[in-house]
Structure formats: structure tokens, C-alpha cells
Design an enzyme around this catalytic site. Structure first.
Site, short mmCIF file in Angstrom:
data_model
loop_
_atom_site.label_atom_id
_atom_site.label_comp_id
_atom_site.label_asym_id
_atom_site.label_seq_id
_atom_site.Cartn_x
_atom_site.Cartn_y
_atom_site.Cartn_z
N ASN A 9 0.88 -1.18 0.00
CA ASN A 9 0.00 0.00 0.00
C ASN A 9 0.91 1.22 0.00
OD1 ASN A 9 -1.77 2.06 0.55
ND2 ASN A 9 -2.32 1.36 2.61
N LYS A 11 0.20 4.22 -0.29
CA LYS A 11 -0.44 5.40 0.31
C LYS A 11 -0.21 6.63 -0.58
CE LYS A 11 -0.19 3.21 4.79
NZ LYS A 11 -0.06 3.30 6.24
N HIS A 94 -9.50 1.26 4.82
CA HIS A 94 -8.24 1.39 5.56
C HIS A 94 -8.48 2.32 6.75
CE1 HIS A 94 -4.16 2.54 6.57
NE2 HIS A 94 -3.77 1.43 5.96
N GLU A 96 -6.85 4.67 7.93
CA GLU A 96 -6.61 6.11 7.67
C GLU A 96 -7.83 6.74 7.00
OE1 GLU A 96 -2.91 5.51 5.61
OE2 GLU A 96 -2.00 4.91 7.51
N GLU A 166 -5.47 -5.04 10.72
CA GLU A 166 -4.44 -4.03 10.99
C GLU A 166 -4.76 -3.28 12.28
OE1 GLU A 166 -2.45 -2.83 7.05
OE2 GLU A 166 -4.21 -1.57 7.28
N GLY A 172 2.50 2.05 10.94
CA GLY A 172 3.49 3.11 10.77
C GLY A 172 4.20 3.50 12.06
N SER A 213 3.38 -2.24 10.49
CA SER A 213 4.83 -2.31 10.70
C SER A 213 5.45 -3.66 10.33
CB SER A 213 5.19 -1.92 12.14
OG SER A 213 4.78 -0.59 12.41
P1 PGA Z 1 2.84 0.17 7.74
O1 PGA Z 1 1.36 0.40 7.14
O2 PGA Z 1 3.35 -1.09 7.13
O3 PGA Z 1 3.59 1.38 7.34
O4 PGA Z 1 2.65 0.05 9.23
C1 PGA Z 1 0.47 -0.68 6.98
C2 PGA Z 1 -0.83 -0.21 6.37
O5 PGA Z 1 -1.28 0.90 6.70
O6 PGA Z 1 -1.44 -0.92 5.56
#
Ligand code: PGA
Length: 251
Positions: A9, A11, A94, A96, A166, A172, A213
């Protein structure tokens, strides 16, 4: 047997030109890997260019969002009709998007239905925040997100979905869930709820990724868990060496 799926992803990162370079490097390195499904999810503006860069390869293409209407006066939105034929997958719900853009279980459900109606396979994200985790509410919250996402879907449609568990506090942050703990939540709140809604057979068929992560040093510990079928990766998907290491780690 569920084929592992590693999805990057990206982003809000990468111009179209940068995305093509990254996609080419990844293509080169995973071209002979067929035991793991690799999916790239660049921003909308790079989808067309990345499609060209991975043409005739074993790599899938995914969008990061969509709107549920096919067309109309919805400034700034992208419809399933526009993604159909271009993408194989679409990330839906997601955290976010839920957190910053007001997505709810209801809008997630509408988006899933719109994607499926256009042969786009949803990667549906669920996961609890830190306060819910600390209050011991993870199982009930994730179970309710699954119920909301799958509401009104036939077993046939449900079987096309990939779920990504997640935990929000792990995205992140460099903080990961314990692999055994994540496996337990997936087995109980995701497969358990799907068994309740459909059948054990269907619950065992659906692929569930872990996300939050994930990096080359920990991917194998997640993949070793019986209910984890891959990873949805943010940060570590932005460089070819770390992303390719994740795909290889899932073999
Ligand atoms: P990350 O993000 O691997 O940077 O923690 C995962 C995600 O948001 O799908």
C-alpha cells in the site's frame, strides 16, 4: 490451501514516474515467484503507468479506495467503473480512511458491493485502536467491523474478499502485534465471525493478511501463524529491496 498474498500500500507516495521505477524493480525480482501473490497499490495517478510496467507479469494491481457510484457529480471521487479492467484489487476501509475521511462500516459495505459488482476484489481493512485494545474490546470491535463489511453479501461474493487485520496502533509506528496474538484475533474475531455469518468452510477459504509495521525482519514470524495468509504493507513497500524481501519471506 490459501495462497499467501503480499500487498504494498504505497499510500500518498510516489509520482507516476517514481512508481514505474519501483514497479519495474519489483517485477524483475518476483517474476519467477508463483507461490506468493504480489499486489501493488499505487496512488490513483500512477495506476495506469504501473499497469504498463507490470503488464504480462504475475503481479496484481490494486487501488487504495473507490466511490460506490458508477458516475456523476462527485468531484474528486473515482468510480468502480473507472477501475474495472485496470485493477484486480481495491483496498477498502483502511483505518486512515476511517479516521481522516469519515468512512464507516456502512460506507465500507457500499464500497465492497460496488467493487464486487465490477469484478474488483476488495482488500477490506479492520482493526482496533489503542484504547479499544487496552480496554479488551478488540474481539468484539473487530467482529462488528466484519459484520458491517460483509452485511448482505452472498457466500460467493464473500469468498472473493481478502481481509487485512491491521491494529491501528501498529500502523506506521514500528510497534507490531505479537504474531500469536494477531493470529488469535484473526481466528476468533475474523474467521469466527465469518463462520457465524456463513460457514466454517467459507471462513477457512478467505485469506486474511496482517498489517502494521511488517518488515523483512518480522514477516516470517507472522507468516508462520496458521491463520495469517500474508501482509498489507505500507512503509516497507516503498523500496524494492525491502518489499521483495517480504515477498520472499512469505514463500
Ligand atoms: P505500515 O502500514 O506497514 O507502514 O505500518 C500498513 C498499512 O497501513 O497498511
Amino acid at each position: 490451501m490459501r495462497t499467501p498474498i503480499i500487498a504494498g500500500n504505497w499510500k500518498m507516495h510516489k509520482t507516476a514516474a517514481e512508481a514505474v521505477l519501483l514497479a519495474r524493480e519489483i517485477r524483475e525480482a518476483v517474476i519467477n515467484i508463483d507461490k506468493v501473490e504480489t499486489v501493488l497499490c499505487p496512488p490513483f495517478t500512477a495506476l495506469g503507468a504501473v499497469e504498463g510496467a507490470i503488464a504480462d507479469s504475475n503481479i496484481g494491481l490494486g487501488a487504495q479506495n473507490l466511490y460506490w457510484e458508477e458516475q456523476g457529480a462527485y468531484t474528486g471521487e473515482v468510480s468502480p467503473l473507472m477501475l474495472a479492467g485496470l485493477c484486480d484489487y481495491v483496498i477498502i476501509g483502511h483505518s486512515e480512511r476511517r479516521q481522516y475521511f469519515g468512512e464507516t462500516d456502512e460506507t465500507v459495505n457500499k464500497k465492497i458491493k460496488a467493487a464486487l459488482a465490477h469484478d474488483l476484489k476488495p482488500i477490506v481493512c479492520v482493526g482496533e485502536n489503542l484504547a479499544q485494545n487496552e480496554a479488551g474490546e478488540t474481539n468484539s470491535f473487530v467482529g462488528s467491523q466484519i459484520k458491517g463489511a460483509f452485511a448482505g453479501l452472498s457466500a460467493d461474493d464473500a469468498s472473493k474478499i481478502v481481509v487485512a487485520y491491521e491494529p491501528i496502533w501498529a500502523i506506521g509506528t514500528g510497534r507490531t502485534a505479537e504474531p500469536e496474538g494477531a493470529n488469535e484475533i484473526i481466528a476468533t474475531s475474523i474467521r469466527g465471525t465469518l463462520t457465524e455469518l456463513y460457514s466454517d468452510e467459507l471462513a477457512q477459504k478467505i485469506r486474511v493478511q496482517y498489517g502494521g509495521s511488517v518488515k523483512p525482519s518480522n514477516v516470517e514470524s507472522f507468516m508462520a501463524q496458521p491463520d495469517i495468509d500474508g501482509a498489507l504493507v505500507g512503509g516497507a513497500s516503498l523500496k524494492s529491496d525491502s518489499f521483495v524481501a517480504l515477498v520472499k519471506g512469505a514463500l
